[in-house]
Motif scaffolding. Structure first.
Motif, PDB file in Angstrom:
ATOM      1  N   PHE A 143       0.850  -1.182   0.000  1.00  0.00           N
ATOM      2  CA  PHE A 143       0.000   0.000   0.000  1.00  0.00           C
ATOM      3  C   PHE A 143       0.887   1.234   0.000  1.00  0.00           C
ATOM      4  O   PHE A 143       1.979   1.226   0.570  1.00  0.00           O
ATOM      5  CB  PHE A 143      -0.905  -0.001   1.237  1.00  0.00           C
ATOM      6  N   TRP A 144       0.399   2.295  -0.614  1.00  0.00           N
ATOM      7  CA  TRP A 144       1.122   3.563  -0.603  1.00  0.00           C
ATOM      8  C   TRP A 144       0.530   4.424   0.506  1.00  0.00           C
ATOM      9  O   TRP A 144      -0.657   4.751   0.505  1.00  0.00           O
ATOM     10  CB  TRP A 144       1.009   4.278  -1.941  1.00  0.00           C
ATOM     11  N   ASP A 145       1.363   4.768   1.470  1.00  0.00           N
ATOM     12  CA  ASP A 145       0.941   5.602   2.586  1.00  0.00           C
ATOM     13  C   ASP A 145       1.237   7.061   2.229  1.00  0.00           C
ATOM     14  O   ASP A 145       2.404   7.461   2.163  1.00  0.00           O
ATOM     15  CB  ASP A 145       1.683   5.195   3.863  1.00  0.00           C
ATOM     16  N   TYR A 193       5.913   2.890   0.824  1.00  0.00           N
ATOM     17  CA  TYR A 193       5.122   1.679   0.664  1.00  0.00           C
ATOM     18  C   TYR A 193       5.109   0.934   1.991  1.00  0.00           C
ATOM     19  O   TYR A 193       6.140   0.809   2.653  1.00  0.00           O
ATOM     20  CB  TYR A 193       5.703   0.789  -0.434  1.00  0.00           C
ATOM     21  N   ASP A 239       3.046  -2.435   4.403  1.00  0.00           N
ATOM     22  CA  ASP A 239       2.210  -3.630   4.360  1.00  0.00           C
ATOM     23  C   ASP A 239       0.844  -3.293   4.967  1.00  0.00           C
ATOM     24  O   ASP A 239       0.581  -2.134   5.336  1.00  0.00           O
ATOM     25  CB  ASP A 239       2.898  -4.809   5.062  1.00  0.00           C
ATOM     26  N   GLU A 240      -0.010  -4.286   5.092  1.00  0.00           N
ATOM     27  CA  GLU A 240      -1.368  -4.036   5.590  1.00  0.00           C
ATOM     28  C   GLU A 240      -1.407  -3.550   7.041  1.00  0.00           C
ATOM     29  O   GLU A 240      -2.394  -2.980   7.487  1.00  0.00           O
ATOM     30  CB  GLU A 240      -2.259  -5.277   5.422  1.00  0.00           C
ATOM     31  N   GLY A 273       0.783  -1.336   8.136  1.00  0.00           N
ATOM     32  CA  GLY A 273       1.387  -0.006   8.133  1.00  0.00           C
ATOM     33  C   GLY A 273       2.896  -0.013   8.313  1.00  0.00           C
ATOM     34  O   GLY A 273       3.502   1.043   8.459  1.00  0.00           O
ATOM     35  N   PHE A 292      -0.145  -2.286  -5.779  1.00  0.00           N
ATOM     36  CA  PHE A 292      -0.439  -1.566  -4.551  1.00  0.00           C
ATOM     37  C   PHE A 292      -1.658  -0.681  -4.745  1.00  0.00           C
ATOM     38  O   PHE A 292      -2.029  -0.342  -5.862  1.00  0.00           O
ATOM     39  CB  PHE A 292       0.765  -0.730  -4.089  1.00  0.00           C
ATOM     40  N   ASP A 315      -3.858   2.590  -2.303  1.00  0.00           N
ATOM     41  CA  ASP A 315      -3.628   3.544  -1.226  1.00  0.00           C
ATOM     42  C   ASP A 315      -3.879   2.879   0.121  1.00  0.00           C
ATOM     43  O   ASP A 315      -4.782   2.049   0.258  1.00  0.00           O
ATOM     44  CB  ASP A 315      -4.549   4.757  -1.367  1.00  0.00           C
ATOM     45  N   TYR A 316      -3.081   3.275   1.104  1.00  0.00           N
ATOM     46  CA  TYR A 316      -3.242   2.752   2.455  1.00  0.00           C
ATOM     47  C   TYR A 316      -4.360   3.532   3.138  1.00  0.00           C
ATOM     48  O   TYR A 316      -4.236   4.717   3.434  1.00  0.00           O
ATOM     49  CB  TYR A 316      -1.938   2.895   3.240  1.00  0.00           C
TER      50      TYR A 316
END
Length: 159
Positions: free
Chosen positions: A108-110, A116, A118-119, A121, A131, A133-134
């Motif tokens: 995910f992109w934070d 980047y 993971d789920e 954070g 990916f 968006d986070y």
């Protein structure tokens, strides 16, 4: 294209649940709850579910034997319960899964930390193959992602 309503459920999703989504009449794609009710530091995202939507088109509400071997249709998403409550995600069964089963190169992109993750954070060492968006999504974010994918690759609906 909006998702078509299926069967609403008050039952909370759990890890290994396989669900269907219907972007078009008599066309189903299968999803999987990879992690349920995740304990996250962000109070908005806490309790979200990590889901995969597979590039497996079906005309029936059934789970293929080798579901986990299929590629993903869209990037993984972290979603709330609304898809199940409102009937856009219909659980059709449960399969056993373990960490080896879900080895996909995703993340995910934070936008806050500009990296980047993971789920959970946690920062990833490199850019993943896929990916999103986070943040916490719902059936709406899944619907938008599927529409974008199907608009680019309309042949996916012709199987």
């Amino acid at each position: 294209m909006d998702l078509i309503k299926l069967q609403p459920s008050r039952k909370k999703p759990k890890e290994g649940d396989v669900f269907i989504i219907q972007p078009k009449e008599d066309v189903f794609f299968l999803g999987l709850v990879v992690k349920a009710k995740m304990a996250l530091n962000d109070p908005i995202m806490n309790g979200g579910h990590l889901i995969f939507i597979f590039n497996y088109l079906s005309r029936k509400k059934e789970i293929p034997e080798n579901l986990l071997s299929y590629d993903l249709l869209i990037s993984p998403q972290i979603v709330n319960n609304q898809g199940w409550l409102k009937g856009y995600f219909e659980t059709i069964g449960t399969i056993p899964i373990n960490s080896q089963d879900i080895e996909k190169n995703y993340g995910f992109w934070d936008i806050v930390t500009k990296q980047y993750v993971d789920e959970l954070g946690k920062p990833l060492p490199s850019e993943p193959n896929m990916f999103s968006d986070y943040g916490l999504g719902s059936y709406g974010s899944v619907s938008v992602a599927i529409k974008e994918t199907l608009d680019k690759s309309s042949e996916l609906l012709k199987k």
